[in-house]
Design an enzyme around this catalytic site. Structure first.
Site, short mmCIF file in Angstrom:
data_model
loop_
_atom_site.label_atom_id
_atom_site.label_comp_id
_atom_site.label_asym_id
_atom_site.label_seq_id
_atom_site.Cartn_x
_atom_site.Cartn_y
_atom_site.Cartn_z
N HIS A 294 -15.38 -6.09 -1.50
CA HIS A 294 -15.59 -7.46 -1.94
C HIS A 294 -16.80 -8.12 -1.30
O HIS A 294 -17.13 -9.25 -1.63
CB HIS A 294 -14.32 -8.28 -1.65
CG HIS A 294 -13.05 -7.53 -1.99
ND1 HIS A 294 -12.76 -7.15 -3.27
CD2 HIS A 294 -12.04 -7.05 -1.20
CE1 HIS A 294 -11.59 -6.48 -3.27
NE2 HIS A 294 -11.15 -6.41 -2.02
N TYR B 59 0.80 -1.23 0.00
CA TYR B 59 0.00 0.00 0.00
C TYR B 59 0.84 1.29 0.00
O TYR B 59 0.26 2.38 -0.06
CB TYR B 59 -0.95 -0.01 1.20
CG TYR B 59 -1.94 -1.16 1.15
CD1 TYR B 59 -2.87 -1.23 0.12
CD2 TYR B 59 -1.94 -2.17 2.11
CE1 TYR B 59 -3.77 -2.29 0.04
CE2 TYR B 59 -2.84 -3.22 2.05
CZ TYR B 59 -3.75 -3.28 1.01
OH TYR B 59 -4.64 -4.31 0.94
N HIS C 247 -8.57 1.97 -5.80
CA HIS C 247 -7.78 1.08 -4.95
C HIS C 247 -6.31 1.37 -5.12
O HIS C 247 -5.83 1.56 -6.26
CB HIS C 247 -8.04 -0.39 -5.31
CG HIS C 247 -9.46 -0.79 -5.12
ND1 HIS C 247 -10.00 -1.07 -3.89
CD2 HIS C 247 -10.48 -0.90 -6.01
CE1 HIS C 247 -11.29 -1.36 -4.02
NE2 HIS C 247 -11.60 -1.26 -5.30
N LEU C 248 -5.59 1.38 -4.01
CA LEU C 248 -4.14 1.61 -4.05
C LEU C 248 -3.43 0.47 -4.80
O LEU C 248 -2.58 0.70 -5.65
CB LEU C 248 -3.61 1.69 -2.62
CG LEU C 248 -4.15 2.86 -1.80
CD1 LEU C 248 -4.24 2.49 -0.33
CD2 LEU C 248 -3.27 4.09 -1.99
N SER C 249 -3.79 -0.76 -4.45
CA SER C 249 -3.11 -1.92 -5.04
C SER C 249 -3.85 -2.38 -6.29
O SER C 249 -5.02 -2.03 -6.50
CB SER C 249 -3.05 -3.06 -4.01
OG SER C 249 -4.36 -3.51 -3.70
N ASN D 192 -12.61 4.50 -1.80
CA ASN D 192 -11.91 3.23 -1.62
C ASN D 192 -12.58 2.51 -0.45
O ASN D 192 -12.33 2.84 0.71
CB ASN D 192 -10.42 3.47 -1.30
CG ASN D 192 -9.66 2.15 -1.17
OD1 ASN D 192 -10.27 1.07 -1.15
ND2 ASN D 192 -8.35 2.24 -1.08
N ASP E 54 -25.80 -0.61 -2.68
CA ASP E 54 -27.13 -0.01 -2.69
C ASP E 54 -27.06 1.49 -2.37
O ASP E 54 -27.80 2.29 -2.96
CB ASP E 54 -28.04 -0.70 -1.67
CG ASP E 54 -28.45 -2.10 -2.11
OD1 ASP E 54 -28.26 -2.43 -3.30
OD2 ASP E 54 -28.94 -2.86 -1.25
N ARG F 292 -10.10 -10.89 -3.98
CA ARG F 292 -10.08 -9.45 -4.24
C ARG F 292 -10.46 -9.11 -5.68
O ARG F 292 -10.51 -7.95 -6.06
CB ARG F 292 -8.70 -8.85 -3.93
CG ARG F 292 -8.36 -8.93 -2.47
CD ARG F 292 -7.02 -8.27 -2.16
NE ARG F 292 -6.45 -8.89 -0.98
CZ ARG F 292 -6.76 -8.58 0.28
NH1 ARG F 292 -7.64 -7.63 0.53
NH2 ARG F 292 -6.22 -9.21 1.30
C1 DQA Z 1 -7.72 -2.00 -1.16
C2 DQA Z 1 -7.78 -3.44 -1.68
C3 DQA Z 1 -8.69 -4.28 -0.81
O1 DQA Z 1 -8.73 -5.62 -1.30
C4 DQA Z 1 -8.21 -4.30 0.62
O2 DQA Z 1 -9.13 -5.01 1.43
C5 DQA Z 1 -7.97 -2.93 1.15
C6 DQA Z 1 -7.32 -1.95 0.31
C7 DQA Z 1 -6.70 -1.14 -1.95
O3 DQA Z 1 -6.77 0.07 -1.85
O4 DQA Z 1 -5.84 -1.69 -2.64
O5 DQA Z 1 -8.25 -2.63 2.31
O6 DQA Z 1 -9.00 -1.40 -1.33
#
Ligand code: DQA
Length: 144
Positions: free
Chosen positions: A79, A22, A99-101, A73, A86, A110
């Site tokens: 997931h 991250y 998402h960061l990753s 985010n 909703d 994921r």
């Molecule tokens: C995340 C990816 C998710 O799978 C994980 O649970 C996170 C961070 C990301 O920013 O990459 O908490 O949302």
């Protein structure tokens, strides 16, 4: 123009939480960068974080009254949460999933997002710049 930058569970731990995935910036570092970028782009960016699903829903519902759009985010709730999906459908302002990753290069659990289908767009894998790219894209969508 006003934009909500909303962070879900465990993102308050950024900086120390799995930095190899991250990055080393804290949530506060990221929020400051996004507020500064907003100023450059003439957009007021308001940042919120919660570890609680219901609190995230409350913030999204409130945003209906004041925000032109949301960069979101949802962390691990991405997931699992039909309730967040909703809420996004209900508020009828554009939401960008960020998402960061690169979630698609990680565990299969994921790869599924409950919210992608109700978001205007999605950015993954650019670290904190996923939020920057999301904000720039959101602004273009709002201006359309
Ligand atoms: C995340 C990816 C998710 O799978 C994980 O649970 C996170 C961070 C990301 O920013 O990459 O908490 O949302």
């Amino acid at each position: 123009m006003k934009v909500l930058l909303l962070h879900g569970p465990n993102l308050n731990l950024l900086g120390t939480r799995e930095p190899e995935i991250y990055g080393s910036l804290t949530l506060d570092d990221i929020n400051k960068k996004m507020i500064a970028l907003g100023k450059e782009l003439n957009v007021e960016v308001t940042c919120e974080q919660s570890n609680h699903e219901g609190a995230l829903i409350d913030v999204l519902q409130d945003a209906r009254a004041w925000a032109d759009g949301v960069v979101f985010n949802p962390g691990g709730y991405t997931h699992t949460s039909i309730a967040l999906r909703d809420a996004i459908s209900a508020i009828q302002i554009p939401v960008i999933e960020a998402h960061l990753s690169n979630v698609y290069a990680r565990e299969e659990l994921r790869h599924v997002s409950m919210i992608s289908a109700v978001c205007k767009g999605k950015v993954v894998g650019f670290g904190w710049r996923s939020y920057e790219l999301g904000l720039r894209g959101l602004i273009d969508i709002i201006k359309l």
